[in-house]
Design a protein around this motif. Structure first.
Motif, PDB file in Angstrom:
ATOM      1  N   ASP A  24      39.478  42.160  32.459  1.00 61.82           N
ATOM      2  CA  ASP A  24      39.964  43.071  33.821  1.00 61.82           C
ATOM      3  C   ASP A  24      38.974  42.739  34.797  1.00 61.82           C
ATOM      4  N   TYR A  25      39.226  42.356  36.005  1.00 63.26           N
ATOM      5  CA  TYR A  25      38.182  42.107  37.160  1.00 63.26           C
ATOM      6  C   TYR A  25      38.648  42.789  38.364  1.00 63.26           C
ATOM      7  N   SER A  26      37.534  43.458  38.681  1.00 66.34           N
ATOM      8  CA  SER A  26      37.760  44.441  39.825  1.00 66.34           C
ATOM      9  C   SER A  26      37.221  44.048  41.144  1.00 66.34           C
ATOM     10  N   ALA A  27      37.661  44.187  42.312  1.00 66.28           N
ATOM     11  CA  ALA A  27      37.430  43.579  43.685  1.00 66.28           C
ATOM     12  C   ALA A  27      37.384  44.929  44.491  1.00 66.28           C
ATOM     13  N   VAL A  28      36.351  45.099  45.076  1.00 68.65           N
ATOM     14  CA  VAL A  28      36.162  46.251  46.258  1.00 68.65           C
ATOM     15  C   VAL A  28      35.264  45.754  47.296  1.00 68.65           C
ATOM     16  N   CYS A  44      45.347  40.274  46.057  1.00 68.07           N
ATOM     17  CA  CYS A  44      45.342  41.907  46.008  1.00 68.07           C
ATOM     18  C   CYS A  44      44.631  42.474  47.287  1.00 68.07           C
ATOM     19  N   THR A  45      44.838  43.670  47.428  1.00 66.00           N
ATOM     20  CA  THR A  45      44.319  44.411  48.629  1.00 66.00           C
ATOM     21  C   THR A  45      43.402  45.185  48.035  1.00 66.00           C
ATOM     22  N   THR A  46      41.811  45.249  48.725  1.00 63.48           N
ATOM     23  CA  THR A  46      40.950  46.203  47.924  1.00 63.48           C
ATOM     24  C   THR A  46      41.100  47.465  48.351  1.00 63.48           C
ATOM     25  N   PRO A  47      40.849  48.552  47.368  1.00 65.61           N
ATOM     26  CA  PRO A  47      40.291  48.204  46.108  1.00 65.61           C
ATOM     27  C   PRO A  47      41.188  47.624  44.970  1.00 65.61           C
ATOM     28  N   CYS A  48      41.080  46.816  44.127  1.00 66.02           N
ATOM     29  CA  CYS A  48      42.195  46.167  43.194  1.00 66.02           C
ATOM     30  C   CYS A  48      41.538  45.630  42.018  1.00 66.02           C
ATOM     31  N   LYS A  49      42.327  45.307  41.277  1.00 62.60           N
ATOM     32  CA  LYS A  49      42.004  44.825  39.694  1.00 62.60           C
ATOM     33  C   LYS A  49      43.051  43.866  39.416  1.00 62.60           C
ATOM     34  N   ARG A  50      42.461  42.668  38.741  1.00 62.35           N
ATOM     35  CA  ARG A  50      43.371  41.593  38.214  1.00 62.35           C
ATOM     36  C   ARG A  50      42.775  41.382  36.877  1.00 62.35           C
ATOM     37  N   GLU A  51      43.353  40.480  36.029  1.00 59.06           N
ATOM     38  CA  GLU A  51      43.162  40.200  34.832  1.00 59.06           C
ATOM     39  C   GLU A  51      42.972  38.378  34.683  1.00 59.06           C
ATOM     40  N   PHE A  52      41.642  37.936  34.470  1.00 60.58           N
ATOM     41  CA  PHE A  52      41.347  36.541  34.481  1.00 60.58           C
ATOM     42  C   PHE A  52      40.948  36.408  32.880  1.00 60.58           C
ATOM     43  N   LYS A  53      40.880  35.012  32.890  1.00 58.28           N
ATOM     44  CA  LYS A  53      40.609  34.347  31.466  1.00 58.28           C
ATOM     45  C   LYS A  53      38.732  34.362  31.915  1.00 58.28           C
ATOM     46  N   ARG A  54      38.087  34.512  30.663  1.00 56.80           N
ATOM     47  CA  ARG A  54      36.631  34.547  30.824  1.00 56.80           C
ATOM     48  C   ARG A  54      36.166  33.409  31.175  1.00 56.80           C
ATOM     49  N   LYS A  55      36.770  32.292  30.908  1.00 55.51           N
ATOM     50  CA  LYS A  55      36.112  30.935  30.799  1.00 55.51           C
ATOM     51  C   LYS A  55      36.386  30.287  32.147  1.00 55.51           C
TER      52      LYS A  55
END
Length: 161
Positions: A24-28, A44-55
């Motif tokens: 889970d990756y948060s952007a603020v 996304c519009t902040t504050p928001c959260k997305r899921e990304f591949k770690r690599k």
């Protein structure tokens, strides 16, 4: 012995089991309400959260009316669990985790950016979880640009116009 080896292959690496390959990756942003567009097309519009591949390295383009647009390079870095695999004799686990990225972490995480107002001499800065300035966005990008360019390309990393 064969059963133990088979079990090691089926379970994969330690980080894969404990962390998984996504995060889970948060952007603020300060102020909030900024549009963030990531390399893979996610928005996304902040504050928001997305899921990304770690690599996967990423680029986050940030824009908000009245503020200077900026971007932050998000680097996938090898985390401590890779060394745990090696120390615990998990050669197989180290290979699995290294291949799928489970032993990596994204930096910066979370992404917290104080935007610079249009027309000011201020620069966008990265903040820690307590709101303290870590460094300017430009300093951060300069420190990871060459490495991130290997995966997202020289143009997106800011090495080419």
């Amino acid at each position: 012995m064969a059963a133990a080896a088979s079990l090691a292959f089926s379970l994969g690496g330690c980080a894969t089991v404990l962390n998984g390959t996504n995060v889970d990756y948060s952007a603020v942003t300060e102020p909030g309400g900024a549009l963030v567009e990531f390399t893979g097309g996610e928005q996304c519009t902040t504050p928001c959260k997305r899921e990304f591949k770690r690599k996967n390295d990423q680029r986050a383009d940030i824009s908000l009316a009245g503020y200077q647009s900026t971007y932050v390079l998000i680097q996938s870095k090898l985390g401590g669990s890779a060394f745990g695999n090696i120390l615990l004799g998990g050669g197989v686990g180290a290979v699995v985790d290294g291949t799928n990225g489970a032993s990596n972490r994204l930096y910066p995480r979370p992404l917290i950016v104080r935007l610079a107002p249009d027309g000011s001499d201020e620069e966008a800065v990265l903040l820690d979880k307590d709101g303290n300035v870590v460094q300017t966005v430009e300093e951060h990008n300069d420190s990871v640009r060459v490495d991130v360019a290997k995966t997202i390309g020289a143009k997106l990393a800011g090495l080419e116009d």
